[in-house]
Motif scaffolding. Structure first.
Motif, PDB file in Angstrom:
ATOM      1  N   ILE A 132      69.141  56.454   9.793  1.00  0.00           N
ATOM      2  CA  ILE A 132      67.871  56.964   9.281  1.00  0.00           C
ATOM      3  C   ILE A 132      68.108  57.519   7.877  1.00  0.00           C
ATOM      4  CG2 ILE A 132      66.082  58.719   9.583  1.00  0.00           C
ATOM      5  CD1 ILE A 132      66.489  58.420  12.608  1.00  0.00           C
ATOM      6  N   THR A 133      67.378  56.962   6.913  1.00  0.00           N
ATOM      7  CA  THR A 133      67.568  57.360   5.511  1.00  0.00           C
ATOM      8  C   THR A 133      66.462  58.265   5.004  1.00  0.00           C
ATOM      9  OG1 THR A 133      66.448  55.324   4.809  1.00  0.00           O
ATOM     10  CG2 THR A 133      68.858  55.258   4.970  1.00  0.00           C
ATOM     11  N   ASP A 134      65.336  58.342   5.730  1.00  0.00           N
ATOM     12  CA  ASP A 134      64.243  59.204   5.313  1.00  0.00           C
ATOM     13  C   ASP A 134      63.415  59.571   6.538  1.00  0.00           C
ATOM     14  OD1 ASP A 134      62.635  60.661   3.655  1.00  0.00           O
ATOM     15  OD2 ASP A 134      61.441  58.961   2.942  1.00  0.00           O
ATOM     16  N   VAL A 135      62.934  60.809   6.574  1.00  0.00           N
ATOM     17  CA  VAL A 135      62.093  61.280   7.674  1.00  0.00           C
ATOM     18  C   VAL A 135      60.819  61.870   7.082  1.00  0.00           C
ATOM     19  CG1 VAL A 135      61.912  62.828   9.658  1.00  0.00           C
ATOM     20  CG2 VAL A 135      64.117  61.797   9.100  1.00  0.00           C
ATOM     21  N   ASN A 191      70.532  46.032  14.431  1.00  0.00           N
ATOM     22  CA  ASN A 191      70.141  45.934  13.032  1.00  0.00           C
ATOM     23  C   ASN A 191      68.683  46.351  12.884  1.00  0.00           C
ATOM     24  OD1 ASN A 191      68.576  43.576  13.818  1.00  0.00           O
ATOM     25  ND2 ASN A 191      70.535  42.465  13.821  1.00  0.00           N
ATOM     26  N   THR A 192      68.192  46.330  11.653  1.00  0.00           N
ATOM     27  CA  THR A 192      66.822  46.777  11.407  1.00  0.00           C
ATOM     28  C   THR A 192      65.793  45.865  12.069  1.00  0.00           C
ATOM     29  OG1 THR A 192      66.839  45.597   9.291  1.00  0.00           O
ATOM     30  CG2 THR A 192      67.416  47.937   9.253  1.00  0.00           C
ATOM     31  N   ASP A 193      66.084  44.559  12.154  1.00  0.00           N
ATOM     32  CA  ASP A 193      65.151  43.640  12.811  1.00  0.00           C
ATOM     33  C   ASP A 193      64.972  43.997  14.284  1.00  0.00           C
ATOM     34  OD1 ASP A 193      64.722  42.240  10.494  1.00  0.00           O
ATOM     35  OD2 ASP A 193      66.199  40.669  10.946  1.00  0.00           O
ATOM     36  N   ASP A 194      66.072  44.381  14.962  1.00  0.00           N
ATOM     37  CA  ASP A 194      65.980  44.796  16.367  1.00  0.00           C
ATOM     38  C   ASP A 194      65.034  45.984  16.509  1.00  0.00           C
ATOM     39  OD1 ASP A 194      67.729  42.852  17.174  1.00  0.00           O
ATOM     40  OD2 ASP A 194      69.457  44.188  17.409  1.00  0.00           O
ATOM     41  N   LEU A 249      59.664  52.411   9.525  1.00  0.00           N
ATOM     42  CA  LEU A 249      59.113  52.406  10.884  1.00  0.00           C
ATOM     43  C   LEU A 249      57.999  53.452  10.891  1.00  0.00           C
ATOM     44  CD1 LEU A 249      62.403  52.294  13.035  1.00  0.00           C
ATOM     45  CD2 LEU A 249      61.008  50.379  12.222  1.00  0.00           C
ATOM     46  N   ALA A 250      56.822  53.025  10.426  1.00  0.00           N
ATOM     47  CA  ALA A 250      55.715  53.956  10.204  1.00  0.00           C
ATOM     48  C   ALA A 250      55.276  54.653  11.487  1.00  0.00           C
ATOM     49  CB  ALA A 250      54.531  53.210   9.577  1.00  0.00           C
ATOM     50  N   ASP A 251      55.363  53.951  12.618  1.00  0.00           N
ATOM     51  CA  ASP A 251      54.912  54.543  13.879  1.00  0.00           C
ATOM     52  C   ASP A 251      55.796  55.703  14.313  1.00  0.00           C
ATOM     53  OD1 ASP A 251      52.665  52.825  14.484  1.00  0.00           O
ATOM     54  OD2 ASP A 251      54.138  51.235  14.735  1.00  0.00           O
ATOM     55  N   LEU A 252      57.025  55.750  13.801  1.00  0.00           N
ATOM     56  CA  LEU A 252      57.933  56.855  14.105  1.00  0.00           C
ATOM     57  C   LEU A 252      58.007  57.865  12.972  1.00  0.00           C
ATOM     58  CD1 LEU A 252      60.965  54.911  15.686  1.00  0.00           C
ATOM     59  CD2 LEU A 252      59.087  56.058  16.866  1.00  0.00           C
ATOM     60  N   GLY A 253      57.598  57.421  11.768  1.00  0.00           N
ATOM     61  CA  GLY A 253      57.693  58.312  10.617  1.00  0.00           C
ATOM     62  C   GLY A 253      59.089  58.389  10.046  1.00  0.00           C
TER      63      GLY A 253
END
Length: 502
Positions: A434-437, A464-467, A405-409
């Motif tokens: 969240i697996t990476d920040v 889920n991730t699609d949501d 989710l690039a817009d959130l980082g």
């Protein structure tokens, strides 16, 4: 309690003062006091003084010698090393070692609220005391029994047996009606001097001095010093508007900034302590947080006011009333709610079992629900102890199940059995983990961490991730600047506004 600047000022309880220190404190700075016309308070003081008492406590303090762990550390070969070693060895041989326990006395103030012998004071005045005595205005000393205490609001109730004498009691008044600038009268036992009357005005209301979650102090410039703790603050009619509890000071003496627990907060606590020996506060069953300016648009509000519901306790009064996480409480039992502290105090002051109207904002629309309050103490006693939060896990390498989710980082992943175990996430928690920040990314700047679970975005459930991807795209298409996430960390949910990348 005394409060002040970084160098010398400190926040301490104002009034339990060792009797041996009384003379040393006479050099304290005296405030400039506003003055009433001569004789204006004379009749009032004469009437009220018999209802104000001195509180004397005795505590046994153990005197222990210096232990090896308590010895100062010096470089090897230092002459001080030999000196303290010899001193310690002498103690161990009994030469000037442990001394017998000693009795320490302290003084405070209180006031009679019931002619049967009930006396109100601050909890910190009688804390850890082995013996408590009440000294009446005519110097009669009576043994006192502690009926109940409430550290949360710093109040204690004592009981004395008046025997063949009639006690003078004072009345409470509605502290919500007091106005800034009106006259006040403080009576107490400063520095152990006995019944002392000082006058001033109400300087401010609703002060939060970080003493506790129920902070709502009345500020006054009536001179309050060490020993005044637990004494009453009166209005000009002689009714109790507050209990003197703390001072702001650079010297330890009064500089004209004192704080009193308001009568409307103190009175129900006193009544409960007399009736039950403990408090019975109202309980709504929610975890709340402040509404920030960044959340206003996402929550559909006009301004940053109210208390945002982050979590609803299953089976609690709020859930039964239909309150849900993401709702903003703006009114409770007819009182406007401007902050989380306001809601906390209002709920606590409401009788257990009372049904009240609660106004909430839900996705920009106002609703009113009815909630029947439970008991806070009973809820706390029955609640299960939560597991301690574990240290943040190290960042995993990106895998094929991760979504960026690039817009959130951040990177997210479905809640697999392995990830639940790794981050100590319970089986009933739904969402994405969240697996990476990204370093210095939008989420990182809002303290979002690896292992946090996104359970909602923009008040919509994330299953889920699609949501998550679809909701983030919808926010971008709507030109929203902030994504309001509801995350869960160590079993505790909270809302986090995360700015979207341009």
């Amino acid at each position: 309690m005394v409060m002040g600047s970084m160098m010398q000022d400190r926040l301490v309880r104002s009034c339990a003062v060792a009797a041996t220190a009384i003379v040393l404190m006479f050099g304290a700075v005296s405030p400039v006091q506003a003055r009433a016309p001569e004789g204006d308070f004379a009749d009032l003081a004469e009437r009220l003084l018999p209802a104000v008492v001195n509180i004397s406590t005795t505590q046994t303090v153990q005197n222990r010698g210096i232990t090896p762990e308590g010895m100062p550390q010096f470089p090897p070969g230092s002459p001080f090393e030999d000196f303290f070693k010899e001193f310690f060895e002498r103690q161990q041989r009994g030469e000037g070692g442990n001394r017998p326990p000693r009795q320490v006395s302290s003084l405070g103030s209180g006031f009679i609220v019931d002619a049967r012998g009930y006396v109100v004071t601050n909890n910190h005045v009688i804390a850890d005391a082995d013996q408590v005595r009440v000294i009446l205005h005519d110097n009669t000393e009576l043994e006192a029994k502690i009926i109940g205490r409430d550290p949360e609001v710093d109040i204690a109730v004592l009981k004395v047996e008046p025997k063949d004498r009639k006690l003078t009691a004072v009345n409470w008044t509605d502290s919500d009606k007091i106005r800034v600038g009106q006259w006040t009268l403080a009576i107490g036992n400063p520095f152990g001097l006995g019944g002392t009357v000082t006058a001033g005005i109400v300087s401010a209301r609703g002060r939060d001095i970080n003493a506790g979650r129920y902070d709502d102090f009345i500020q006054t410039d009536a001179s309050i010093n060490k020993g005044n703790s637990g004494g009453p603050l009166f209005d000009k009619e002689g009714n109790v508007i507050g209990i003197n509890t703390a001072i702001f000071s650079q010297s330890g003496g009064s500089i004209g900034i004192g704080f009193a627990v308001p009568a409307n907060l103190a009175r129900p606590v006193v009544q409960q302590l007399i009736e039950f020996g403990r408090t019975k506060r109202g309980w709504l069953g929610v975890q709340i947080q402040s509404v920030t300016d960044e959340m206003v648009e996402a929550l559909g509000l006009q301004q940053a006011r109210g208390a945002l519901v982050a979590k609803v306790v299953p089976g609690g009064p709020a859930q039964k009333a239909g309150i849900d996480s993401g709702d903003v409480v703006v009114s409770f039992d007819g009182k406007a709610i401007a902050s989380t502290n306001a809601l906390t105090r209002s709920v606590a002051e409401t009788p257990v079992g009372k049904t009240v109207n609660v106004e909430i904002m839900r996705k920009g629309k106002k609703q009113t629900v009815k909630a029947t309050l439970g008991e806070l103490e009973a809820a706390m006693a029955s609640a299960k102890t939560e597991n301690s939060q574990k240290a943040d896990a190290a960042r995993p390498r990106a895998g094929r199940n991760e979504t960026e989710l690039a817009d959130l980082g951040v990177r997210i992943a479905p809640l697999t059995k392995e990830l639940r175990q790794k981050h100590d996430i319970k089986d009933d928690v739904k969402g994405v983990v969240i697996t990476d920040v990204e370093n210095d990314g939008p989420a990182a700047k809002r303290d979002v961490r690896v292992g946090d679970v996104i359970i909602e975005m923009a008040q919509s459930e994330i299953r889920n991730t699609d949501d998550a991807v679809e909701m983030l795209k919808a926010l971008k298409d709507a030109k929203r600047k902030v994504a309001l996430l509801q995350i869960q960390r160590a079993g505790e949910p909270r809302f986090v506004p995360v700015p979207l990348k341009s």
